[in-house]
Design a protein around this motif. Structure first.
Motif, PDB file in Angstrom:
ATOM      1  N   ALA A  84       0.829  -1.208   0.000  1.00 21.14           N
ATOM      2  CA  ALA A  84       0.000   0.000   0.000  1.00 21.14           C
ATOM      3  C   ALA A  84       0.859   1.251   0.000  1.00 21.14           C
ATOM      4  O   ALA A  84       2.005   1.252   0.452  1.00 21.14           O
ATOM      5  N   PHE A  85       0.259   2.333  -0.490  1.00 25.32           N
ATOM      6  CA  PHE A  85       0.697   3.682  -0.164  1.00 25.32           C
ATOM      7  C   PHE A  85      -0.072   4.096   1.092  1.00 25.32           C
ATOM      8  O   PHE A  85      -1.261   3.776   1.240  1.00 25.32           O
ATOM      9  N   LEU A  86       0.573   4.819   1.979  1.00 27.54           N
ATOM     10  CA  LEU A  86      -0.104   5.331   3.162  1.00 27.54           C
ATOM     11  C   LEU A  86       0.548   6.629   3.616  1.00 27.54           C
ATOM     12  O   LEU A  86       1.580   7.031   3.082  1.00 27.54           O
ATOM     13  N   GLU A 103       4.310   7.198   2.230  1.00 24.56           N
ATOM     14  CA  GLU A 103       4.975   6.000   2.730  1.00 24.56           C
ATOM     15  C   GLU A 103       4.532   4.790   1.926  1.00 24.56           C
ATOM     16  O   GLU A 103       3.394   4.729   1.437  1.00 24.56           O
ATOM     17  N   VAL A 104       5.413   3.817   1.793  1.00 22.38           N
ATOM     18  CA  VAL A 104       5.072   2.499   1.254  1.00 22.38           C
ATOM     19  C   VAL A 104       5.148   1.515   2.412  1.00 22.38           C
ATOM     20  O   VAL A 104       6.169   1.433   3.106  1.00 22.38           O
ATOM     21  N   GLY A 105       4.057   0.791   2.656  1.00 25.29           N
ATOM     22  CA  GLY A 105       4.024  -0.140   3.777  1.00 25.29           C
ATOM     23  C   GLY A 105       2.881  -1.127   3.648  1.00 25.29           C
ATOM     24  O   GLY A 105       2.375  -1.360   2.559  1.00 25.29           O
ATOM     25  N   PHE A 106       2.439  -1.688   4.774  1.00 18.05           N
ATOM     26  CA  PHE A 106       1.433  -2.749   4.786  1.00 18.05           C
ATOM     27  C   PHE A 106       1.823  -3.861   3.799  1.00 18.05           C
ATOM     28  O   PHE A 106       0.972  -4.424   3.118  1.00 18.05           O
ATOM     29  N   THR A 107       3.115  -4.172   3.731  1.00 15.62           N
ATOM     30  CA  THR A 107       3.612  -5.097   2.713  1.00 15.62           C
ATOM     31  C   THR A 107       3.857  -6.486   3.287  1.00 15.62           C
ATOM     32  O   THR A 107       4.515  -6.625   4.316  1.00 15.62           O
ATOM     33  N   TRP A 108       3.300  -7.494   2.623  1.00 18.07           N
ATOM     34  CA  TRP A 108       3.622  -8.881   2.967  1.00 18.07           C
ATOM     35  C   TRP A 108       3.480  -9.742   1.721  1.00 18.07           C
ATOM     36  O   TRP A 108       2.751  -9.403   0.787  1.00 18.07           O
ATOM     37  N   LEU A 109       4.225 -10.850   1.711  1.00 21.19           N
ATOM     38  CA  LEU A 109       4.219 -11.773   0.573  1.00 21.19           C
ATOM     39  C   LEU A 109       4.132 -13.208   1.070  1.00 21.19           C
ATOM     40  O   LEU A 109       4.693 -13.558   2.105  1.00 21.19           O
ATOM     41  N   ALA A 110       3.448 -14.030   0.294  1.00 18.96           N
ATOM     42  CA  ALA A 110       3.430 -15.466   0.547  1.00 18.96           C
ATOM     43  C   ALA A 110       4.846 -16.015   0.496  1.00 18.96           C
ATOM     44  O   ALA A 110       5.715 -15.483  -0.201  1.00 18.96           O
ATOM     45  N   ALA A 111       5.079 -17.097   1.220  1.00 21.64           N
ATOM     46  CA  ALA A 111       6.408 -17.706   1.238  1.00 21.64           C
ATOM     47  C   ALA A 111       6.886 -18.050  -0.167  1.00 21.64           C
ATOM     48  O   ALA A 111       8.056 -17.859  -0.504  1.00 21.64           O
ATOM     49  N   SER A 112       5.983 -18.538  -1.019  1.00 26.39           N
ATOM     50  CA  SER A 112       6.381 -18.948  -2.368  1.00 26.39           C
ATOM     51  C   SER A 112       6.736 -17.776  -3.260  1.00 26.39           C
ATOM     52  O   SER A 112       7.398 -17.947  -4.284  1.00 26.39           O
ATOM     53  N   ALA A 113       6.304 -16.553  -2.895  1.00 29.51           N
ATOM     54  CA  ALA A 113       6.606 -15.359  -3.696  1.00 29.51           C
ATOM     55  C   ALA A 113       7.859 -14.651  -3.220  1.00 29.51           C
ATOM     56  O   ALA A 113       8.379 -13.775  -3.916  1.00 29.51           O
ATOM     57  N   ASP A 140       8.804   7.198   2.147  1.00 29.57           N
ATOM     58  CA  ASP A 140       9.232   6.618   3.420  1.00 29.57           C
ATOM     59  C   ASP A 140       8.997   5.112   3.423  1.00 29.57           C
ATOM     60  O   ASP A 140       8.024   4.617   2.833  1.00 29.57           O
ATOM     61  N   LEU A 141       9.844   4.391   4.138  1.00 24.04           N
ATOM     62  CA  LEU A 141       9.619   2.994   4.486  1.00 24.04           C
ATOM     63  C   LEU A 141      10.105   2.806   5.913  1.00 24.04           C
ATOM     64  O   LEU A 141      11.077   3.444   6.322  1.00 24.04           O
ATOM     65  N   LYS A 142       9.434   1.960   6.669  1.00 25.39           N
ATOM     66  CA  LYS A 142       9.899   1.690   8.028  1.00 25.39           C
ATOM     67  C   LYS A 142       9.522   0.270   8.412  1.00 25.39           C
ATOM     68  O   LYS A 142       8.630  -0.337   7.830  1.00 25.39           O
ATOM     69  N   THR A 143      10.245  -0.250   9.401  1.00 30.46           N
ATOM     70  CA  THR A 143      10.008  -1.607   9.858  1.00 30.46           C
ATOM     71  C   THR A 143      10.440  -1.724  11.309  1.00 30.46           C
ATOM     72  O   THR A 143      11.147  -0.847  11.839  1.00 30.46           O
ATOM     73  N   ASP A 144      10.030  -2.787  11.949  1.00 33.42           N
ATOM     74  CA  ASP A 144      10.480  -3.082  13.301  1.00 33.42           C
ATOM     75  C   ASP A 144      12.009  -3.113  13.311  1.00 33.42           C
ATOM     76  O   ASP A 144      12.620  -3.784  12.477  1.00 33.42           O
ATOM     77  N   ALA A 145      12.625  -2.398  14.217  1.00 33.66           N
ATOM     78  CA  ALA A 145      14.087  -2.308  14.247  1.00 33.66           C
ATOM     79  C   ALA A 145      14.742  -3.668  14.441  1.00 33.66           C
ATOM     80  O   ALA A 145      15.906  -3.854  14.070  1.00 33.66           O
ATOM     81  N   ARG A 146      14.021  -4.635  14.998  1.00 31.29           N
ATOM     82  CA  ARG A 146      14.569  -5.980  15.213  1.00 31.29           C
ATOM     83  C   ARG A 146      14.537  -6.845  13.954  1.00 31.29           C
ATOM     84  O   ARG A 146      15.154  -7.908  13.918  1.00 31.29           O
ATOM     85  N   PRO A 215      16.006 -12.837  -1.096  1.00 36.31           N
ATOM     86  CA  PRO A 215      14.599 -12.907  -0.720  1.00 36.31           C
ATOM     87  C   PRO A 215      14.127 -11.642  -0.029  1.00 36.31           C
ATOM     88  O   PRO A 215      14.861 -11.004   0.711  1.00 36.31           O
ATOM     89  N   ALA A 216      12.855 -11.326  -0.244  1.00 32.69           N
ATOM     90  CA  ALA A 216      12.296 -10.119   0.341  1.00 32.69           C
ATOM     91  C   ALA A 216      11.908 -10.310   1.797  1.00 32.69           C
ATOM     92  O   ALA A 216      12.045  -9.430   2.614  1.00 32.69           O
ATOM     93  N   GLY A 217      11.417 -11.481   2.165  1.00 34.97           N
ATOM     94  CA  GLY A 217      10.929 -11.686   3.511  1.00 34.97           C
ATOM     95  C   GLY A 217       9.624 -10.955   3.739  1.00 34.97           C
ATOM     96  O   GLY A 217       8.971 -10.485   2.811  1.00 34.97           O
ATOM     97  N   ALA A 218       9.213 -10.854   4.973  1.00 37.00           N
ATOM     98  CA  ALA A 218       7.959 -10.199   5.324  1.00 37.00           C
ATOM     99  C   ALA A 218       8.263  -8.813   5.855  1.00 37.00           C
ATOM    100  O   ALA A 218       9.084  -8.643   6.742  1.00 37.00           O
ATOM    101  N   LEU A 219       7.571  -7.833   5.314  1.00 36.47           N
ATOM    102  CA  LEU A 219       7.737  -6.473   5.789  1.00 36.47           C
ATOM    103  C   LEU A 219       6.583  -6.118   6.715  1.00 36.47           C
ATOM    104  O   LEU A 219       5.511  -6.685   6.653  1.00 36.47           O
ATOM    105  N   THR A 220       6.804  -5.159   7.581  1.00 36.48           N
ATOM    106  CA  THR A 220       5.858  -4.867   8.616  1.00 36.48           C
ATOM    107  C   THR A 220       4.669  -4.079   8.093  1.00 36.48           C
ATOM    108  O   THR A 220       4.843  -3.071   7.403  1.00 36.48           O
ATOM    109  N   PRO A 221       3.415  -4.464   8.424  1.00 41.65           N
ATOM    110  CA  PRO A 221       2.256  -3.669   8.043  1.00 41.65           C
ATOM    111  C   PRO A 221       2.404  -2.245   8.544  1.00 41.65           C
ATOM    112  O   PRO A 221       2.806  -2.022   9.688  1.00 41.65           O
ATOM    113  N   GLY A 222       2.018  -1.292   7.726  1.00 44.23           N
ATOM    114  CA  GLY A 222       2.121   0.095   8.125  1.00 44.23           C
ATOM    115  C   GLY A 222       3.543   0.566   8.223  1.00 44.23           C
ATOM    116  O   GLY A 222       3.823   1.635   8.738  1.00 44.23           O
ATOM    117  N   GLY A 223       4.491  -0.197   7.745  1.00 42.53           N
ATOM    118  CA  GLY A 223       5.890   0.173   7.798  1.00 42.53           C
ATOM    119  C   GLY A 223       6.560  -0.607   8.872  1.00 42.53           C
ATOM    120  O   GLY A 223       6.849  -0.222   9.936  1.00 42.53           O
TER     121      GLY A 223
END
Length: 223
Positions: A84-86, A103-113, A140-146, A215-223
């Motif tokens: 999403a854009f947010l 911001e670009v966020g709310f991003t997630w992908l299936a394991a196969s993608a 902007d992009l943001k994610t959990d610092a961990r 691999p992209a992995g899973a990005l955090t919703p809302g950044g």
């Protein structure tokens, strides 16, 4: 100013970003349940939660707060994730029309993608639209610092690390409801976009095989 005025389909060679609708829910339900091990620091709806998730995103779209997309694998025609854009920020009244940042966020992908080049091309399409159609000065992009995997994925698409904001937002990590997280902040500016665009286009050209080595992995919703 929100997003209602423009949220078009964004077409690439591997992925097509389609404005999110309930018709995407069955595919997203299957995608979310493939392998949830990558979602350690993020919340991704379970199959039984996808309809409510779509409702929530469509509500945010109606309020002009979010422009949500389904990430559709062009090879199969199936939705394999979301993005999403947010947080659209308009120029101050009297300065100029339009947005200066998004911001670009709310991003997630299936394991196969993950690791197929979908994330790279999706970010390219979103960045290109923001800079070249909306004329923003930064994305902007943001994610959990961990979330080291997500941070590496964000850096690979050309975003620059700006620092960590402590107790910045709610934690999306499973089991951490009611807790705050530190957020790692990234951005691409308008001045950086030409170089970022060239690098992304080169990565997309090189990624002609079935997989991407990063691999992209899973990005955090809302950044």
């Amino acid at each position: 100013m929100g997003f209602a005025y423009e949220a078009p389909v964004l077409d690439g060679t591997r992925v097509r970003l389609e404005p999110l609708e309930h018709r995407h829910a069955p595919d997203l339900a299957a995608a979310a349940e493939e392998d949830r091990d990558a979602y350690r620091f993020t919340w991704v709806p379970g199959a039984h939660e996808v309809e409510a998730y779509v409702d929530a995103q469509l509500g945010r779209r109606a309020d002009g707060k979010v422009a949500p997309y389904a990430q559709v694998d062009r090879a199969t025609g199936r939705a394999v994730g979301a993005t999403a854009f947010l947080d659209p920020r308009p120029w101050p009244p009297g300065d100029r029309e339009g947005l200066y940042a998004v911001e670009v966020g709310f991003t997630w992908l299936a394991a196969s993608a993950q690791g197929t080049g979908v994330n790279t091309e999706a970010k390219y399409l979103l960045f290109r639209h923001a800079f070249e159609k909306w004329g923003v000065a930064r994305v902007d992009l943001k994610t959990d610092a961990r979330n080291a995997r997500s941070r590496a994925a964000i850096e690979r698409v050309g975003a620059r690390f700006e620092g960590v904001l402590r107790n910045w937002s709610r934690s999306w990590a499973p089991g951490e409801s009611g807790r705050l997280r530190d957020s790692a902040m990234f951005s691409v500016t308008g001045a950086e976009w030409p170089g970022c665009r060239a690098a992304l286009e080169e990565r997309i050209r090189r990624s002609s095989g079935p997989t991407d080595p990063h691999p992209a992995g899973a990005l955090t919703p809302g950044g």
